[in-house]
Design an enzyme around this catalytic site. Structure first.
Site, PDB file in Angstrom:
ATOM      1  N   GLY A  93      37.485  43.292  48.017  1.00 49.45           N
ATOM      2  CA  GLY A  93      37.319  44.110  46.823  1.00 49.45           C
ATOM      3  C   GLY A  93      37.146  43.286  45.564  1.00 49.45           C
ATOM      4  O   GLY A  93      36.377  43.647  44.670  1.00 49.45           O
ATOM      5  N   ASP A  94      37.843  42.170  45.479  1.00 50.21           N
ATOM      6  CA  ASP A  94      37.730  41.264  44.339  1.00 50.21           C
ATOM      7  C   ASP A  94      36.283  40.781  44.199  1.00 50.21           C
ATOM      8  O   ASP A  94      35.695  40.823  43.121  1.00 50.21           O
ATOM      9  CB  ASP A  94      38.691  40.087  44.516  1.00 50.21           C
ATOM     10  CG  ASP A  94      38.565  39.037  43.424  1.00 50.21           C
ATOM     11  OD1 ASP A  94      38.638  39.405  42.235  1.00 50.21           O
ATOM     12  OD2 ASP A  94      38.399  37.856  43.770  1.00 50.21           O
TER      13      ASP A  94
END
Length: 147
Positions: A37-38
């Site tokens: 997600g980062d």
């Protein structure tokens, strides 16, 4: 407007080309979801900034950094949390409550945890292939003047 690959086929092409197996997303650790997600969130932010106009790279970096830091993601979650479905809230909470061996520089523990929850949610939606919802949440969380 044609966008090339159909969104639902993008990850399936990746799976096909690299012979990746489908896995139940509930089996992924929240920190693994936050890891992907980062990267996805940073790519979305960089894409938005670049598409808004050509400008010096150091200016792009400064704008992107202000949006991807833990404090900014934590603020976004204050806006987004009431808008989450039960499933999304569950993913967010798993990420927020995960115990990471590291912590971001210049972030409070509370901001870092909420940011990890946000990143886990983005990673979950990305791997699920729900790009529309992922982008909708990002758009809800970012003020126009921040871009």
């Amino acid at each position: 407007m044609e966008t090339g690959l159909d969104q639902s086929k993008e990850l399936s092409l990746l799976r096909e080309l690299f012979r990746l197996e489908d896995r139940d997303l509930r089996t992924y650790s929240p920190l693994t979801l936050a890891y992907i997600g980062d990267g996805v969130y940073e790519l979305v932010i960089r894409t938005i900034l670049v598409k808004k106009g050509n400008c010096p790279v150091n200016q792009l970096h400064r704008k992107a950094s202000s949006l991807v830091k833990a404090a900014a993601q934590s603020r976004m979650m204050e806006i987004l949390e009431p808008e989450l479905s039960e499933e999304e809230h569950s993913v967010y909470k798993r990420g927020r409550n995960a115990h990471s061996p590291t912590m971001a520089k210049h972030a409070t523990m509370a901001d870092y945890r909420r940011a990890t929850g946000f990143e886990a949610l983005i990673g979950y939606l990305y791997l699920k292939g729900d790009y529309a919802r992922m982008l909708e949440l990002i758009r809800m969380g970012i003020r126009e003047e921040e871009l």
